[in-house]
Write a protein that holds these residues in place. Structure first.
Motif, short mmCIF file in Angstrom:
data_model
loop_
_atom_site.label_atom_id
_atom_site.label_comp_id
_atom_site.label_asym_id
_atom_site.label_seq_id
_atom_site.Cartn_x
_atom_site.Cartn_y
_atom_site.Cartn_z
N ASP A 85 0.79 -1.23 0.00
CA ASP A 85 0.00 0.00 0.00
C ASP A 85 0.83 1.29 0.00
O ASP A 85 0.36 2.32 -0.49
N ILE A 86 2.02 1.25 0.56
CA ILE A 86 2.88 2.43 0.61
C ILE A 86 4.12 2.22 -0.26
O ILE A 86 4.51 3.10 -1.02
N GLY A 87 4.71 1.05 -0.14
CA GLY A 87 5.88 0.70 -0.93
C GLY A 87 7.16 0.82 -0.14
O GLY A 87 7.39 1.80 0.57
N VAL A 88 7.99 -0.22 -0.22
CA VAL A 88 9.32 -0.19 0.36
C VAL A 88 10.28 0.32 -0.72
O VAL A 88 10.38 -0.27 -1.80
N ALA A 89 10.97 1.41 -0.42
CA ALA A 89 11.88 2.02 -1.39
C ALA A 89 13.26 1.38 -1.36
O ALA A 89 13.92 1.26 -2.40
N GLU A 90 13.69 0.98 -0.17
CA GLU A 90 15.03 0.41 -0.02
C GLU A 90 15.06 -0.42 1.25
O GLU A 90 14.36 -0.11 2.22
N MET A 91 15.85 -1.46 1.25
CA MET A 91 15.95 -2.33 2.42
C MET A 91 17.41 -2.73 2.63
O MET A 91 18.12 -3.03 1.66
N ARG A 92 17.84 -2.72 3.88
CA ARG A 92 19.22 -3.07 4.21
C ARG A 92 19.25 -4.14 5.29
O ARG A 92 18.46 -4.12 6.23
N GLU A 131 22.51 4.07 5.59
CA GLU A 131 23.52 3.34 4.82
C GLU A 131 24.43 2.53 5.73
O GLU A 131 24.99 1.51 5.32
N GLN A 132 24.59 2.97 6.98
CA GLN A 132 25.45 2.26 7.92
C GLN A 132 24.76 1.10 8.62
O GLN A 132 25.38 0.40 9.41
N VAL A 133 23.47 0.90 8.32
CA VAL A 133 22.76 -0.26 8.89
C VAL A 133 23.40 -1.55 8.42
O VAL A 133 23.59 -2.50 9.19
N GLY A 134 23.73 -1.60 7.12
CA GLY A 134 24.30 -2.81 6.54
C GLY A 134 24.14 -2.79 5.04
O GLY A 134 23.77 -1.77 4.45
N SER A 135 24.38 -3.92 4.42
CA SER A 135 24.38 -4.01 2.96
C SER A 135 22.96 -3.88 2.39
O SER A 135 21.98 -4.31 3.01
N LYS A 136 22.88 -3.29 1.21
CA LYS A 136 21.61 -3.10 0.52
C LYS A 136 21.10 -4.44 -0.01
O LYS A 136 21.88 -5.26 -0.52
N LEU A 137 19.80 -4.67 0.09
CA LEU A 137 19.19 -5.92 -0.34
C LEU A 137 18.32 -5.70 -1.57
O LEU A 137 17.75 -4.62 -1.77
N ASP A 138 18.21 -6.73 -2.38
CA ASP A 138 17.32 -6.72 -3.53
C ASP A 138 15.88 -6.78 -3.03
O ASP A 138 15.51 -7.71 -2.30
N LEU A 139 15.06 -5.81 -3.41
CA LEU A 139 13.68 -5.77 -2.93
C LEU A 139 12.87 -6.97 -3.40
O LEU A 139 11.84 -7.31 -2.79
N GLU A 140 13.29 -7.62 -4.46
CA GLU A 140 12.59 -8.83 -4.91
C GLU A 140 12.74 -9.97 -3.92
O GLU A 140 11.99 -10.94 -3.97
N GLN A 141 13.69 -9.85 -3.00
CA GLN A 141 13.88 -10.88 -1.98
C GLN A 141 13.00 -10.65 -0.74
O GLN A 141 12.98 -11.49 0.16
N LEU A 142 12.30 -9.53 -0.70
CA LEU A 142 11.45 -9.22 0.45
C LEU A 142 10.40 -10.31 0.66
O LEU A 142 9.69 -10.69 -0.27
N VAL A 143 10.32 -10.82 1.87
CA VAL A 143 9.35 -11.88 2.19
C VAL A 143 7.96 -11.27 2.28
O VAL A 143 7.73 -10.32 3.03
N MET A 144 7.04 -11.82 1.51
CA MET A 144 5.65 -11.34 1.49
C MET A 144 4.71 -12.48 1.87
O MET A 144 4.85 -13.62 1.38
#
Length: 259
Positions: A85-92, A131-144
């Motif tokens: 409904d909102i959208g995840v723009a980036e995930m780390r 950015e210091q949280v950790g490595s950037k993840l592919d959003l296609e890997q997001l568990v839904m």
């Protein structure tokens, strides 16, 4: 968790959204995030821990939404509603070698305290950047989690029961007010509501579409528009969910037809 956050920065403002998520119910945790986020300022940091897989190889992440909010959570489906409904723009991925409470390395069942509260507080306090949280993840890997969008077909609205208004027992669907308008239902009209669980009908009855509960007498059923602008089903001054043993999730289908 409060103590850990305060050890990071005593000036942090910390609020409880809810501690009433049923144990292990990732679906409801996901919905409560969606229900809440839009009413908080940009850059607010949310810590959401509904984590039956704690200690397994499920990932610990921080997500930045398109609305510029941050969610610190296990990647186990708890971002499902927000992403839709909102959208995840980036995930780390949370780098636990940096973003883990010192001297907690032997603990594998208190990640809410040792990883999520600690990382969320550091992010909110500006000790670390996103950015210091950790490595950037592919959003296609997001568990839904499995879900279903509401739709209309042959003048019938089809949806699911997203969540219960637990205190009062009303049921909240994912059918929007605009879809009800498309069905040409107006206040005072009668509609036929059918609820199915795993293809078995558990409720079917005509009821009024009311502006508020005052549209019915005590003990009568109605549909109304809830605080998220979606259709809800209720009994005036009774628990609809308790009376008809209704629960939530993609296996609980709702059909609405104008009569």
């Amino acid at each position: 968790m409060y103590g850990v956050a305060n050890c990071v920065d005593l000036d942090l403002k910390i609020y409880n959204l809810t501690h009433e998520i049923p144990p292990f119910d990732i679906w409801e945790g996901s919905y409560r995030l969606l229900q809440t986020i839009a009413y908080w300022p940009e850059n607010s940091v949310f810590v959401s821990v509904v984590d039956p897989g704690v200690g397994t190889d499920r990932r610990s992440v921080v997500a930045r939404t398109h609305s510029n909010h941050y969610i610190v959570t296990p990647d186990n489906g708890t971002l499902t509603h927000v992403n839709k409904d909102i959208g995840v723009a980036e995930m780390r991925m949370i780098d636990e070698t940096i973003n883990r409470l010192p001297n907690s390395g032997a603990s594998h069942t208190f990640h809410g305290r040792d990883i999520y509260a600690y990382t969320g507080a550091r992010l909110a306090a500006g000790v670390i950047s996103f950015e210091q949280v950790g490595s950037k993840l592919d959003l296609e890997q997001l568990v839904m989690l499995p879900s279903m969008d509401a739709y209309m077909e042959s003048e019938v609205l089809y949806g699911i029961i997203d969540v219960l208004d637990v205190r009062y027992g009303n049921i909240w669907t994912n059918i929007s007010r605009s879809q009800l308008v498309d069905l040409q239902v107006q206040y005072g009209d009668l509609v036929k509501v059918t609820i199915e669980h795993e293809s078995a009908i558990v409720f079917e009855r005509e009821m009024i579409y009311g502006r508020s509960f005052a549209a019915t007498e005590k003990g009568e059923s109605l549909i109304y528009i809830n605080s998220l602008d979606n259709v809800a089903v209720a009994i005036n001054q009774q628990s609809f969910a308790k009376k008809y043993k209704i629960s939530t999730g993609v296996d609980w289908k709702v059909f609405i037809k104008k009569t």
